[in-house]
Write a protein that holds these residues in place. Structure first.
Motif, mmCIF file in Angstrom:
data_model
loop_
_atom_site.group_PDB
_atom_site.id
_atom_site.type_symbol
_atom_site.label_atom_id
_atom_site.label_comp_id
_atom_site.label_asym_id
_atom_site.label_seq_id
_atom_site.Cartn_x
_atom_site.Cartn_y
_atom_site.Cartn_z
ATOM 1 N N LEU A 1 0.612 -1.081 0.057
ATOM 2 C CA LEU A 1 -0.134 0.096 -0.119
ATOM 3 C C LEU A 1 0.429 1.392 0.246
ATOM 4 N N ALA A 2 0.208 2.206 -0.665
ATOM 5 C CA ALA A 2 0.686 3.576 -0.739
ATOM 6 C C ALA A 2 0.350 5.382 0.054
ATOM 7 N N GLY A 3 0.680 5.780 0.706
ATOM 8 C CA GLY A 3 0.136 6.846 1.179
ATOM 9 C C GLY A 3 0.218 7.946 0.883
ATOM 10 N N ILE A 4 -0.437 8.309 -0.183
ATOM 11 C CA ILE A 4 -0.578 9.826 -0.809
ATOM 12 C C ILE A 4 -0.824 10.984 0.070
ATOM 13 N N ASP A 5 -0.156 12.187 -0.181
ATOM 14 C CA ASP A 5 -0.564 13.457 0.650
ATOM 15 C C ASP A 5 -1.607 14.146 -0.107
ATOM 16 N N TYR A 6 -2.847 14.366 0.657
ATOM 17 C CA TYR A 6 -3.782 15.094 -0.205
ATOM 18 C C TYR A 6 -4.188 16.108 -1.026
ATOM 19 N N ILE A 7 -2.616 16.744 -0.566
ATOM 20 C CA ILE A 7 -2.510 17.492 -1.195
ATOM 21 C C ILE A 7 -1.621 17.061 -2.947
ATOM 22 N N ASP A 8 -1.092 16.291 -2.087
ATOM 23 C CA ASP A 8 -0.661 15.254 -3.964
ATOM 24 C C ASP A 8 -1.855 15.217 -4.738
ATOM 25 N N TYR A 9 -2.590 14.557 -4.274
ATOM 26 C CA TYR A 9 -3.552 13.647 -4.949
ATOM 27 C C TYR A 9 -4.762 14.034 -5.276
ATOM 28 N N PHE A 10 -5.284 15.606 -5.087
ATOM 29 C CA PHE A 10 -6.036 16.613 -5.489
ATOM 30 C C PHE A 10 -5.081 18.294 -5.906
ATOM 31 N N GLN A 11 -4.116 17.651 -6.089
ATOM 32 C CA GLN A 11 -3.096 19.071 -6.573
ATOM 33 C C GLN A 11 -4.117 19.943 -7.429
ATOM 34 N N GLU A 12 -4.705 19.682 -8.538
ATOM 35 C CA GLU A 12 -5.332 21.053 -9.445
ATOM 36 C C GLU A 12 -6.119 21.475 -8.808
ATOM 37 N N ASP A 13 -7.662 20.601 -7.863
ATOM 38 C CA ASP A 13 -8.571 21.327 -7.318
ATOM 39 C C ASP A 13 -7.696 22.209 -6.262
ATOM 40 N N PHE A 14 -7.073 21.282 -5.002
ATOM 41 C CA PHE A 14 -6.659 22.721 -3.945
ATOM 42 C C PHE A 14 -6.453 23.422 -4.580
#
Length: 575
Positions: free
Chosen positions: A166-179
């Motif tokens: 499993l891998a954890g991706i910071d949600y800022i990176d995961y939803f980069q465009e919307d943030f």
């Protein structure tokens, strides 16, 4: 485009969306005097804050369930074709902000066939079981992938499959465009807003939305918690009540020991909400009356020498408080799922800002607490409360209790609750309630409340503590209510009269609340999962008396679902 099969039949949809069954909380209208009296710059800023909150809702829908956005698009397309079932389904979808929820009777609402709610919501892979989750983490740690496990178990990561791992991706990176789009809107708001402090916060928050760095969030949180005299309110709420997967880790002894050995604390995932509003100065001034007493309350907390708490008995309390006229509640904070949030005390104890000297801030939602139907309220009192105690019931006293509840979140241990696993939120919410009740006599003695207000808080709180149905264990805010009712009944805080009404034994309530508060704090200090589980299960018992009152409440109120009416926000989003 994905297609889906709608789950609720037309008869049920018609019932649930009928005004008698759908509670409607009305936020500020487009021509609200609170809005029209704002300076032009703040009106312009408000438009951008609403747009930022709308983007955040899109993000949180994906954290909640990966199917939410495709279903939303499907419903919109079906409505264009004249599909009435889709139209009514969309009303509930918008109200609960997603496919899956519960109603006021604690029954699950599933808007789409064959899509069940998952313990890991949308922040874990949909097909990940608890057993596989634990097994993979154990193997990864034994293979030396400690940093990767740390990334999985932070409150701000989305977990994905990575081959066998499993891998954890910071949600800022995961939803980069919307943030990044959110950050743009906050920076535009800061150009127009007339308040320097508020603008500084917006810029800090925008920066935190562009770079995946928890410390940037901490700086923004620290600034937000100091805001007191601003015209506008904007909050990104980050709370982890929804994640039922991470909390299972403490149930696995081998995994828990491995994590402890490597200094990893598993923290449930944050779900995100956006609050937009206009500060109500009169309401805020009334809230501030309690602030000077917070150090006194800190000094009187059980076992207060055994832990550090946010409020210091020796120093000025780092706690700001505002009453807000609501414009918009998006994402997690605006989901009408069985109920909706009256107020919030943030940041929570797991947040980094509290470790760098930051304080907390209480925000109260005026339009959500307003009672629109006084006649219906009287019907409820006639059905469930001893007639001679009607004189002590005051709906405003519920607000006073809520103030006590939110401030109590800042009292007691601020570290270690993660060890309580899935019971941590139930225990914490129970603590906040008991903190509100336990200090009523003390605050009356020092002049915060009058003797009449003391009576009103006690009777109103006990009368309002009964539910229409037994909740599920995942409903922390409601489970603690059942626990309190059982605990109070066994110790004589109230009786049920021969005609099935609640009679509050007023002078017994506060001492019993003090005893329960002491037991809860002990559990939080000890951080023992088994003790927490036993305490919850011993007290989470739906009794015959609760069922008697529940049946009466069901007759008075037909409501099954709720929704928000946001005329001003809708207008600003359309501009």
């Amino acid at each position: 485009m994905e297609t889906f099969e709608l789950n609720l039949p037309m008869d049920e949809l018609k019932q649930r969306t009928h005004k008698d069954y759908l509670i409607t909380k009305k936020f500020l209208k487009a021509d609200a005097p609170e809005y029209l009296s704002l300076k032009e710059g703040d009106q312009l800023a408000l438009k951008h804050l609403v747009k930022a909150a709308a983007i955040l809702e899109k993000i949180n829908m994906q954290l909640d369930c990966k199917h939410n956005l495709p279903v939303k698009k499907f419903l919109e397309e079906e409505i264009k074709k004249g599909n009435k079932q889709a139209e009514l389904t969309k009303i509930l979808f918008d109200a609960q902000k997603g496919i899956n929820a519960i109603d006021t009777m604690s029954n699950p609402i599933r808007l789409i066939k064959d899509i069940e709610e998952k313990p890991g919501k949308g922040v874990y892979p949909e097909d990940l079981s608890k057993e596989e989750f634990h097994k993979v983490l154990i193997r990864m740690i034994k293979e030396g992938k400690v940093d990767e496990v740390k990334a999985i178990l932070t409150q701000r990561s989305v977990v994905v499959r990575a081959a066998e791992d499993l891998a954890g991706i910071d949600y800022i990176d995961y939803f980069q465009e919307d943030f990044a789009k959110m950050a743009d809107e906050l920076e535009l708001a800061a150009k127009f807003s007339t308040n320097t402090d508020f603008n500084e916060y917006l810029i800090l928050q925008a920066k935190a939305l562009r770079t995946a760095d928890p410390m940037l969030d901490a700086f923004a949180d620290k600034k937000w918690a100091t805001l007191q005299d601003t015209p506008l309110e904007f909050t990104i709420t980050r709370e982890n009540y929804e994640d039922e997967m991470t909390g299972t880790i403490v149930e696995n002894e081998e995994l828990s020991n491995l994590l402890k050995e490597h200094g990893i604390t598993p923290i449930p995932k944050d779900f995100l909400g956006g609050r937009v509003g206009i500060i109500n100065k009169e309401g805020t001034q009334a809230l501030m009356a309690i602030k000077k007493y917070l150090p006194l309350l800190a000094e009187n907390m059980p076992y207060n020498r055994e832990y550090v708490q946010t409020i210091s008995a020796e120093a000025d309390s780092e706690q700001t408080m505002v009453d807000v006229d609501m414009v918009m509640a998006s994402g997690d904070v605006g989901e009408y799922r069985g109920g909706i949030t009256l107020a919030e005390n943030l940041p929570n104890s797991d947040k980094l800002s509290l470790t760098i000297g930051g304080g907390r801030r209480n925000v109260y939602h005026r339009q959500i607490r307003f009672i629109s139907d006084k006649k219906k309220l009287q019907e409820r009192l006639d059905a469930i409360l001893d007639k001679e105690q009607h004189q002590y019931y005051l709906d405003e006293a519920d607000h006073w209790f809520t103030i006590g509840h939110e401030n109590a979140h800042s009292l007691g241990p601020k570290e270690g609750s993660e060890k309580l696993g899935k019971y941590r939120n139930i225990i914490e919410e129970n603590k906040a309630d008991m903190g509100a009740l336990a200090f009523v006599d003390l605050l009356t003695d020092v002049g915060m409340y009058t003797p009449e207000q003391r009576l009103q808080i006690i009777v109103t709180t006990i009368a309002d503590n009964f539910l229409k149905s037994k909740p599920t264990l995942s409903q922390a805010h409601r489970v603690r209510t059942v626990m309190q009712n059982k605990y109070f009944s066994e110790r004589g805080a109230y009786d049920i009269t021969k005609d099935g009404k609640i009679h509050v034994n007023i002078d017994k309530v506060v001492p019993i609340a003090q005893k329960m508060l002491s037991e809860i704090i002990r559990i939080q200090i000890d951080g023992d999962f088994n003790k927490a589980e036993q305490y919850v299960l011993d007290n989470f018992v739906w009794t015959d008396n609760m069922e008697i009152i529940a049946k009466k409440l069901q007759k008075v109120s037909k409501a099954l679902n709720g929704t928000l009416e946001t005329e001003l926000a809708d207008k600003l989003l359309g501009e």
